[in-house]
Design a protein around this motif. Structure first.
Motif, PDB file in Angstrom:
ATOM      1  N   UNK A   1      10.182 -13.379   2.698  1.00  0.00           N
ATOM      2  CA  UNK A   1      10.499 -13.995   1.476  1.00  0.00           C
ATOM      3  C   UNK A   1      12.366 -13.839   1.228  1.00  0.00           C
ATOM      4  N   UNK A   2      12.740 -12.841   1.659  1.00  0.00           N
ATOM      5  CA  UNK A   2      13.957 -12.400   1.648  1.00  0.00           C
ATOM      6  C   UNK A   2      14.884 -13.227   2.630  1.00  0.00           C
ATOM      7  N   UNK A   3      14.487 -13.356   3.662  1.00  0.00           N
ATOM      8  CA  UNK A   3      15.192 -14.222   4.758  1.00  0.00           C
ATOM      9  C   UNK A   3      15.218 -15.520   4.237  1.00  0.00           C
TER      10      UNK A   3
ATOM     11  N   UNK B   1       8.489 -18.531  -4.055  1.00  0.00           N
ATOM     12  CA  UNK B   1       7.522 -17.817  -5.028  1.00  0.00           C
ATOM     13  C   UNK B   1       6.234 -17.491  -3.966  1.00  0.00           C
ATOM     14  N   UNK B   2       5.681 -16.307  -4.646  1.00  0.00           N
ATOM     15  CA  UNK B   2       4.656 -15.689  -3.598  1.00  0.00           C
ATOM     16  C   UNK B   2       3.490 -15.720  -4.543  1.00  0.00           C
ATOM     17  N   UNK B   3       2.369 -16.014  -4.104  1.00  0.00           N
ATOM     18  CA  UNK B   3       1.353 -15.942  -5.082  1.00  0.00           C
ATOM     19  C   UNK B   3      -0.073 -15.665  -4.420  1.00  0.00           C
TER      20      UNK B   3
ATOM     21  N   UNK C   1       0.691 -16.078  -0.383  1.00  0.00           N
ATOM     22  CA  UNK C   1       1.328 -17.286   0.218  1.00  0.00           C
ATOM     23  C   UNK C   1       2.626 -17.265  -0.333  1.00  0.00           C
ATOM     24  N   UNK C   2       3.539 -17.602   0.589  1.00  0.00           N
ATOM     25  CA  UNK C   2       4.921 -17.818   0.125  1.00  0.00           C
ATOM     26  C   UNK C   2       5.294 -19.239   0.216  1.00  0.00           C
TER      27      UNK C   2
END
Length: 489
Positions: free
Chosen positions: A197-199, A418-420, A482-483
């Motif tokens: 997510x950061x990358x 967004x991560x769900x 999930x991203x």
């Protein structure tokens, strides 16, 4: 005094005479041309007011005064509320706060990174220009726009301004006290999809990001390590305290805001931030919240039926379970938990609460298990507990609000990640991202596709990223993560 949000302070002494509201701002906060236009328009309005006063034209005088107030708001106060160019950091805010707090005649003040708003009652022969020059001297590294903007206030209006400032001061103090009490609590959260997510946000030195779900600071730490500045938002005081302690070494590049990410735009505007290079939101619940019995999220531990992510929120899970009508309970379990036995469970809850209030997690779990025999590895109460948690915290409403405002916070080329963790969240994100990444829209009744007025971004990944086998082995809770990421055009 927390250096991560606007500073409010109000004196105990009430106004007794005419007061002045003084507004001074850092020179870089407003465009010079806009300030020049404001000064000329103000000069013209003051001349009209003078002429109307001489002629006794009260109607014209009142109209000109109202126009002057509206112009002040539009030309100065509104831009200052969303400015992102100021060099006046929170470390310097505190220095000015100390000077104002010791100043005779200062009844209240509000400080942000780019402006100082002060309520003052003159007590001697010293004029406002002399006072504001002395205040500006408290931060010699900041180039202030002087003379300051002043407005006379009657005692009643001044008292109202002071009371509002005192309320904000009390609210800030309460939040800080809650964080201090939470300082000793353990908050060890395993960050999911941390590197991926950061990358995806492309962090670099000088960039500014929003971690809308700060938690223990796992994602924020990587962003800070890349040289970025991060504004972290969290409604849980234990999470904020843990992140502040963990990331203290990064100094002024970390700013922590107390609140719900649904209000991200307003929280950032109040702090003087208009646009950022990226937004990250890790939707759902943190491991420490689940694992601590006293938070009341899990049926695996005996604890109060609470489930509030913000402990100061007005309504707990027990409030819903013991007071909501049967039909509302059934709707909550069906809509937020997709629980097929929602009506039977709601009916059993109502019957049991008539005998005695339902106050603990295990008590509710046993009631649900009596309706649904256990099948497979999941506890029968899993879906119902998820549904109640979502309802208590209005999680889907907060997510919708963030999705709606997120793009407006991004600079061109900025990214929104967004991560769900469950289908309801993921559907909301997928739908929102799909709406803004389609160049054209089509309907069966149309002869041809039409341009999409909401088109403003592109998908970074066509399909959502999921946890690797290595991450799943280390953290099984990541299995449903999930991203999804979009980039503003």
């Amino acid at each position: 005094m927390s250096p991560n949000g606007p500073i409010y302070r109000a004196a105990d002494a009430p106004p007794s005479g005419t007061c002045y509201r003084v507004l001074m701002w850092e020179e870089a906060a407003l465009e010079p041309a806009a300030v020049a236009a404001w000064e000329q328009a103000k000069k013209d309005l003051l001349q009209r007011m003078c002429e109307a006063g001489i002629k006794g034209a009260r109607g014209k005088l009142a109209a000109a005064e109202a126009e002057l107030r509206e112009l002040r708001t539009r030309a100065v106060e509104a831009p200052l509320a969303t400015c992102a160019q100021a060099a006046f950091s929170y470390a310097r805010v505190d220095a000015l706060a100390q000077v104002l707090a010791s100043e005779a005649g200062v009844l209240a003040f509000r400080l942000t990174p780019c402006a100082a708003e002060v309520l003052v009652e003159l007590t001697g022969e010293e004029g406002l220009d002399t006072m504001t020059a002395r205040w500006a001297a408290a931060t010699p590294e900041v180039l202030w726009h002087l003379p300051a903007l002043t407005e006379a206030l009657a005692p009643a209006a001044a008292a109202e301004w002071q009371a509002d400032c005192r309320a904000k001061q009390d609210e800030t103090a309460a939040a800080e006290q809650a964080e201090e009490q939470a300082d000793d609590e353990d908050f060890h959260h395993v960050t999911v999809l941390r590197q991926e997510s950061v990358d995806a946000l492309l962090p670099a030195e000088g960039k500014v990001f929003v971690d809308a779900t700060l938690g223990g600071g796992g994602h924020t730490e990587l962003l800070l390590q890349a040289g970025a500045t991060v504004w972290g938002i969290d409604q849980d005081p234990a999470a904020r305290a843990a992140a502040r302690k963990r990331l203290a070494a990064y100094g002024d590049r970390l700013h922590i805001l107390a609140g719900n990410f649904r209000n991200a735009a307003a929280l950032l505007a109040e702090a003087g931030v208009a646009q950022v290079d990226g937004i990250l939101a890790d939707i759902g619940i943190s491991s420490p919240q689940v694992d601590k019995a006293e938070r009341g999220f899990s049926f695996h531990h005996e604890g109060p039926l609470d489930m509030r992510m913000n402990p100061a929120a007005p309504r707990s899970a027990a409030d819903i379970v013991n007071s909501a009508p049967e039909s509302e309970l059934a709707d909550i379990l069906w809509q937020y938990g997709e629980e097929r036995a929602s009506r039977a469970i709601a009916r059993r809850i109502v019957a049991e609460r008539e005998k005695a209030p339902i106050t603990t997690t295990t008590q509710l779990a046993d009631i649900i298990a009596a309706v649904l025999p256990r099948k497979g590895r999941n506890h029968p109460a899993t879906r119902s507990f998820q549904a109640l948690r979502i309802a208590v915290n209005d999680e889907l409403g907060a997510l919708d609000a963030l999705l709606e405002s997120g793009l407006s916070l991004l600079k061109s080329g900025g990214r929104f990640a967004v991560i769900t963790f469950h289908s309801l969240e993921d559907r909301a994100v997928k739908r929102a991202f799909d709406t803004v990444t389609r160049a054209e829209i089509d309907r069966p009744e149309w002869p041809a596709p039409r341009p999409n007025p909401a088109y403003a971004a592109r998908l970074v990944f066509r399909k959502p990223l999921t946890a690797s086998e290595a991450e799943l082995a280390a953290n099984p809770r990541a299995r449903s993560a999930k991203l999804r990421v979009i980039e503003k055009l």
